[in-house]
Design an enzyme around this catalytic site. Sequence first.
Site, PDB file in Angstrom:
ATOM      1  N   SER A 146       0.891  -1.234  -0.049  1.00  0.00           N
ATOM      2  CA  SER A 146       0.081   0.068   0.109  1.00  0.00           C
ATOM      3  C   SER A 146       0.981   1.248   0.020  1.00  0.00           C
ATOM      4  O   SER A 146       2.203   1.448   0.459  1.00  0.00           O
ATOM      5  CB  SER A 146      -0.892   0.091   1.376  1.00  0.00           C
ATOM      6  OG  SER A 146      -1.666   1.212   1.244  1.00  0.00           O
ATOM      7  N   TYR A 160      -1.618  -0.555  10.321  1.00  0.00           N
ATOM      8  CA  TYR A 160      -1.774  -0.960   8.957  1.00  0.00           C
ATOM      9  C   TYR A 160      -0.390  -0.449   8.180  1.00  0.00           C
ATOM     10  O   TYR A 160       0.060  -1.423   7.219  1.00  0.00           O
ATOM     11  CB  TYR A 160      -2.995  -0.425   8.486  1.00  0.00           C
ATOM     12  CG  TYR A 160      -3.255  -0.722   6.930  1.00  0.00           C
ATOM     13  CD1 TYR A 160      -3.763  -1.851   6.396  1.00  0.00           C
ATOM     14  CD2 TYR A 160      -3.128   0.438   5.933  1.00  0.00           C
ATOM     15  CE1 TYR A 160      -3.868  -2.117   5.210  1.00  0.00           C
ATOM     16  CE2 TYR A 160      -3.284   0.232   4.530  1.00  0.00           C
ATOM     17  CZ  TYR A 160      -3.727  -0.983   3.933  1.00  0.00           C
ATOM     18  OH  TYR A 160      -3.857  -1.255   2.817  1.00  0.00           O
TER      19      TYR A 160
HETATM   20  P1  NAP Z   1     -11.467  -5.472   0.432  1.00  0.00           P
HETATM   21  O1  NAP Z   1     -12.318  -4.926  -0.503  1.00  0.00           O
HETATM   22  O2  NAP Z   1     -11.733  -5.168   2.010  1.00  0.00           O
HETATM   23  O3  NAP Z   1     -11.486  -6.993   0.175  1.00  0.00           O
HETATM   24  C1  NAP Z   1     -10.665  -7.651   1.184  1.00  0.00           C
HETATM   25  C2  NAP Z   1     -10.406  -9.187   0.659  1.00  0.00           C
HETATM   26  O4  NAP Z   1      -9.468  -9.734   1.417  1.00  0.00           O
HETATM   27  C3  NAP Z   1     -11.886  -9.724   0.730  1.00  0.00           C
HETATM   28  O5  NAP Z   1     -11.646 -10.806  -0.505  1.00  0.00           O
HETATM   29  C4  NAP Z   1     -11.766 -10.761   1.751  1.00  0.00           C
HETATM   30  O6  NAP Z   1     -12.300 -11.940   2.020  1.00  0.00           O
HETATM   31  C5  NAP Z   1     -10.162 -10.813   2.117  1.00  0.00           C
HETATM   32  N1  NAP Z   1      -9.482 -11.224   3.448  1.00  0.00           N
HETATM   33  C6  NAP Z   1      -9.775 -10.459   4.388  1.00  0.00           C
HETATM   34  N2  NAP Z   1      -9.111 -11.020   5.480  1.00  0.00           N
HETATM   35  C7  NAP Z   1      -8.632 -12.418   5.119  1.00  0.00           C
HETATM   36  C8  NAP Z   1      -8.286 -13.433   5.589  1.00  0.00           C
HETATM   37  N3  NAP Z   1      -7.920 -13.382   7.015  1.00  0.00           N
HETATM   38  N4  NAP Z   1      -7.922 -14.509   4.821  1.00  0.00           N
HETATM   39  C9  NAP Z   1      -8.175 -14.502   3.535  1.00  0.00           C
HETATM   40  N5  NAP Z   1      -8.819 -13.522   3.115  1.00  0.00           N
HETATM   41  C10 NAP Z   1      -8.999 -12.441   3.577  1.00  0.00           C
HETATM   42  O7  NAP Z   1     -10.043  -4.972   0.257  1.00  0.00           O
HETATM   43  P2  NAP Z   1      -9.486  -4.324  -1.186  1.00  0.00           P
HETATM   44  O8  NAP Z   1      -9.385  -2.775  -1.069  1.00  0.00           O
HETATM   45  O9  NAP Z   1      -9.779  -4.907  -2.231  1.00  0.00           O
HETATM   46  O10 NAP Z   1      -7.738  -4.674  -0.679  1.00  0.00           O
HETATM   47  C11 NAP Z   1      -7.117  -5.729  -1.194  1.00  0.00           C
HETATM   48  C12 NAP Z   1      -5.694  -5.626  -0.920  1.00  0.00           C
HETATM   49  O11 NAP Z   1      -5.067  -4.220  -1.421  1.00  0.00           O
HETATM   50  C13 NAP Z   1      -5.442  -5.541   0.545  1.00  0.00           C
HETATM   51  O12 NAP Z   1      -4.229  -5.922   0.955  1.00  0.00           O
HETATM   52  C14 NAP Z   1      -5.350  -3.843   1.146  1.00  0.00           C
HETATM   53  O13 NAP Z   1      -4.598  -3.619   2.063  1.00  0.00           O
HETATM   54  C15 NAP Z   1      -4.714  -3.512  -0.442  1.00  0.00           C
HETATM   55  N6  NAP Z   1      -4.790  -1.987  -0.611  1.00  0.00           N
HETATM   56  C16 NAP Z   1      -6.182  -1.417  -0.744  1.00  0.00           C
HETATM   57  C17 NAP Z   1      -6.362  -0.238  -0.946  1.00  0.00           C
HETATM   58  C18 NAP Z   1      -7.782   0.577  -1.202  1.00  0.00           C
HETATM   59  O14 NAP Z   1      -7.777   1.751  -1.264  1.00  0.00           O
HETATM   60  N7  NAP Z   1      -8.651  -0.158  -1.263  1.00  0.00           N
HETATM   61  C19 NAP Z   1      -5.065   0.756  -1.019  1.00  0.00           C
HETATM   62  C20 NAP Z   1      -3.723   0.152  -0.979  1.00  0.00           C
HETATM   63  C21 NAP Z   1      -3.678  -1.127  -0.630  1.00  0.00           C
HETATM   64  P3  NAP Z   1     -13.843 -12.132   2.162  1.00  0.00           P
HETATM   65  O15 NAP Z   1     -14.397 -11.692   0.972  1.00  0.00           O
HETATM   66  O16 NAP Z   1     -14.146 -13.526   2.571  1.00  0.00           O
HETATM   67  O17 NAP Z   1     -14.317 -11.063   3.334  1.00  0.00           O
END
Ligand code: NAP
Length: 251
Positions: A146, A160
Amino acid sequence: MSATKKVLLVTGGGRGIGAAICRLAAKAGYRVAVNYATNQSAADALVAEIAAAGGEALAVKGDVGVEADVVAMFEAVDRAYGRLDALVNNAGVVDVKARVDEMSVARLERMMRINVIGPMLCAREAVKRMSSSHGGRGGAIVNISSAASAHGSPGEYVDYAASKGAIDTFTLGLAREVATEGVRVNAVRPGIIGTEIHASGGQPDRVERMKDMLPMKRAGTSDEVAHAVLYLLSDDASYTTGAILNVSGGR
Ligand code: NAP
């Protein structure tokens, strides 16, 4: 089913950025293992969507922060597809806004277990299958970090940000450790991307609130992150390892 098609496992692949990676990978010809933790219906719907479009996918349940789940998840992929060519360590969580002087040990342990230990366990299992030192045919790992690792997220979630800092360093170290074993390891650092993660941290309006402070005056999309990930997984990135690619609109 074609046994020669490459196999990709995406942790947290059922929703958000992970789902966009799964869709694009299936379109590019990968067989895709879609890991989920709790939201089975999202993962099942994505698998059905990929199959309807002519691709191959499989939903695999497992909490990346639980070693037995991780081992079982990789074994399920072995059984279904018989090979592994790529891993995207995408699963990750935030928590509610807090200062460090308010953080409980339970919060810190959850954050590090899912965001740091989880990707390390998954990488361990992937290297065991892909590294030439284990008889594998090589492969690629992309870790989703991130932009927070560079900014530190003060007053919001420093824990985080620090977990993603660990992912950056893990990427550099593992990349060099397996560089002669046919395995490339890179990271993508998304900026603010429109997904449900912000609501899960108690800030459903975070994208709207922050967008005017971003250089491009908009958040990114999951697809924009997925394209960068697919490039790093591909043979076009054959000399790219240990790289940390910002996909953050200049933030
Ligand atoms: P999201 O929409 O909240 O989705 C999170 C995903 O992670 C879901 O598929 C969830 O599974 C899964 N998950 C959570 N805890 C888990 C666990 N213990 N074991 C296995 N799976 C788990 O998040 P996102 O925004 O797509 O983020 C994806 C990645 O990008 C993350 O690593 C996040 O830190 C990173 N990121 C996001 C952003 C942003 O602004 N969105 C920015 C920078 C980095 P379920 O569907 O089963 O709940």
